[in-house]
Scaffold this motif. Structure first.
Motif, mmCIF file in Angstrom:
data_model
loop_
_atom_site.group_PDB
_atom_site.id
_atom_site.type_symbol
_atom_site.label_atom_id
_atom_site.label_comp_id
_atom_site.label_asym_id
_atom_site.label_seq_id
_atom_site.Cartn_x
_atom_site.Cartn_y
_atom_site.Cartn_z
ATOM 1 N N PRO A 98 -107.891 -22.213 -5.979
ATOM 2 C CA PRO A 98 -108.977 -22.014 -4.782
ATOM 3 C C PRO A 98 -110.124 -22.518 -4.695
ATOM 4 N N LYS A 99 -110.724 -23.087 -3.842
ATOM 5 C CA LYS A 99 -112.443 -23.272 -3.938
ATOM 6 C C LYS A 99 -112.539 -20.948 -3.416
ATOM 7 N N PHE A 100 -113.208 -20.887 -5.265
ATOM 8 C CA PHE A 100 -113.728 -19.825 -5.007
ATOM 9 C C PHE A 100 -115.023 -19.621 -4.663
ATOM 10 N N SER A 101 -114.929 -18.218 -3.719
ATOM 11 C CA SER A 101 -116.657 -17.764 -3.130
ATOM 12 C C SER A 101 -117.730 -17.283 -4.234
ATOM 13 N N ASP A 115 -108.651 -2.992 -6.791
ATOM 14 C CA ASP A 115 -107.664 -2.737 -6.169
ATOM 15 C C ASP A 115 -106.134 -3.467 -5.928
ATOM 16 N N SER A 116 -106.729 -4.832 -5.746
ATOM 17 C CA SER A 116 -105.639 -5.509 -4.921
ATOM 18 C C SER A 116 -105.346 -6.959 -6.321
ATOM 19 N N GLY A 117 -105.487 -6.859 -7.136
ATOM 20 C CA GLY A 117 -105.240 -8.109 -8.239
ATOM 21 C C GLY A 117 -106.039 -9.394 -7.575
ATOM 22 N N LYS A 118 -106.545 -9.688 -6.800
ATOM 23 C CA LYS A 118 -106.988 -10.409 -5.776
ATOM 24 C C LYS A 118 -107.692 -11.181 -7.232
ATOM 25 N N VAL A 119 -107.498 -12.450 -7.869
ATOM 26 C CA VAL A 119 -108.824 -13.336 -8.515
ATOM 27 C C VAL A 119 -109.474 -13.948 -7.419
ATOM 28 N N ASP A 120 -111.065 -13.876 -7.936
ATOM 29 C CA ASP A 120 -112.067 -14.426 -6.386
ATOM 30 C C ASP A 120 -112.420 -14.608 -7.719
#
Length: 364
Positions: free
Chosen positions: A27-30, A56-61
């Motif tokens: 995805p397009k990351f910030s 805390d979530s495992g979300k890849v930013d």
């Protein structure tokens, strides 16, 4: 043109297609503004990969070169010492281990008689010979670190300490290290369309390589994404989470954390000292910025079957805007204390500068 040539062309076309398909999947990351900084670094150094994950979530930013970060397994070097420390603490009674006991490091570890190097070891490990023709494993400091306990050995990344500590029972140590840290398993990520390497079973290897596993050598291979997941579970003191990047997805437990909160907190406190007095002490940390450094670790992994070439690693944890992050940096040709640390510092500065500019624009 014969059939073999046609076959090679078809395979090449398929590889190109799959790579192109995968390259467009992220995805397009910030944080995509970091791409230029990494590319500039690569132009002066070597191929690199980066993972920025919410603890805390495992979300890849953010991820740079997911074809490496997700799909490749690489020797992690001293990053494994943190896993070794927790393994030694958990099984200290069975391994006759005490974190307070001092080990004298003179820069060399000589294998015990029960771990005599095999032919495979000589091909895999860098085993220089002393003046008497006896093989040994080197420490980061040629003259040694002196007296080391577990805390100081982690902060200064002393090879001799860990090699000595596990050498009394390498079979037990290695089996627990491999099992508790799921070293043969993937992260169970949800990063479509990238595919993680297949799970592997417990490896039958020499006793010396089991000893060397305590410092991330001897054939251990982990992906940057796996490193991010495991280190997140240390700083989080919680379960290992399945990495994801879809906006509509939610955190999912990949597996439980087998270590006690007390040991995890102790190791996290030691890691907080590494940027102050350890192997990351020269790391540039923005002063009075929007980032709070929580800790880190460096690693220099020997390329498997290329014992004179190394990879560089740095893993950092920081707090930004009330969120906790783990940043994993991999550099193909380099060391953790030099190239990987340098790239990590560049990225931290970029993230902090961007955060400051955003705060100014919003009037905060």
């Amino acid at each position: 043109m014969n059939s073999k040539v046609y076959y090679k062309i078809e395979i090449l076309a398929l590889v190109i297609f799959l790579y192109a398909a995968g390259a467009s999947a992220a995805p397009k990351f910030s944080y995509s503004y970091l791409d230029e900084a990494v590319k500039e670094f690569e132009s002066k150094n070597s191929t690199s990969s980066v993972v920025l994950m919410e603890i805390d979530s495992g979300k890849v930013d953010y991820i740079y070169r997911p074809e490496i970060a997700v799909s490749k397994k690489l020797p992690p070097g001293s990053l494994v010492k943190v896993f070794s420390a927790l393994t030694l603490l958990k099984y200290k009674d069975r391994l006759a281990f005490s974190p307070e006991k001092k080990v004298t490091c003179k820069g060399r570890f000589y294998p015990k008689e029960n771990s005599t190097p095999t032919k495979s070891d000589l091909n895999t490990l860098h085993l220089p010979k002393d003046e008497n023709g006896k093989e040994y494993l080197r420490c980061a400091l040629a003259k040694g670190h002196g007296e080391m306990d577990l805390r100081s050995a982690l902060i200064q990344s002393c090879n001799v300490y860990f090699l000595t500590s596990v050498s009394s029972d390498p079979d037990l140590f290695y089996s627990k290290l491999y099992e508790d840290w799921s070293l043969g398993k993937s992260t169970r990520s949800r990063l479509d369309s990238y595919i993680e390497p297949s799970d592997t079973n417990f490896n039958s290897i020499s006793r010396l390589r089991k000893v060397a596993a305590s410092i991330g050598e001897g054939g251990l291979l982990l992906s940057p994404l796996k490193i991010s997941q495991l280190y997140s579970s240390i700083w989080k003191e919680g379960p290992r989470l399945s990495p994801y990047w879809g906006a509509s997805q939610e955190p999912i437990r990949s597996e439980e954390n087998p270590y006690s909160g007390r040991d995890l907190r102790w190791v996290a406190s030691v890691l907080s000292e590494v940027p102050k007095t350890g192997t990351l002490k020269d790391l540039y940390i923005p002063e009075k910025g929007n980032l709070e450094m929580l800790g880190g670790k460096t690693g220099t992994g020997t390329k498997f079957m290329h014992k004179y070439e190394t990879h560089g690693w740095t893993v950092l944890s920081f707090r930004k805007d009330r969120k906790l992050y783990v940043l994993t940096v991999f550099v193909d040709n380099g060391s953790g204390g030099n190239q990987a640390k340098s790239l990590a510092a560049i990225l931290l500065d970029k993230i902090d500068s961007k955060s400051k500019n955003s705060a100014i624009k919003s009037g905060k």
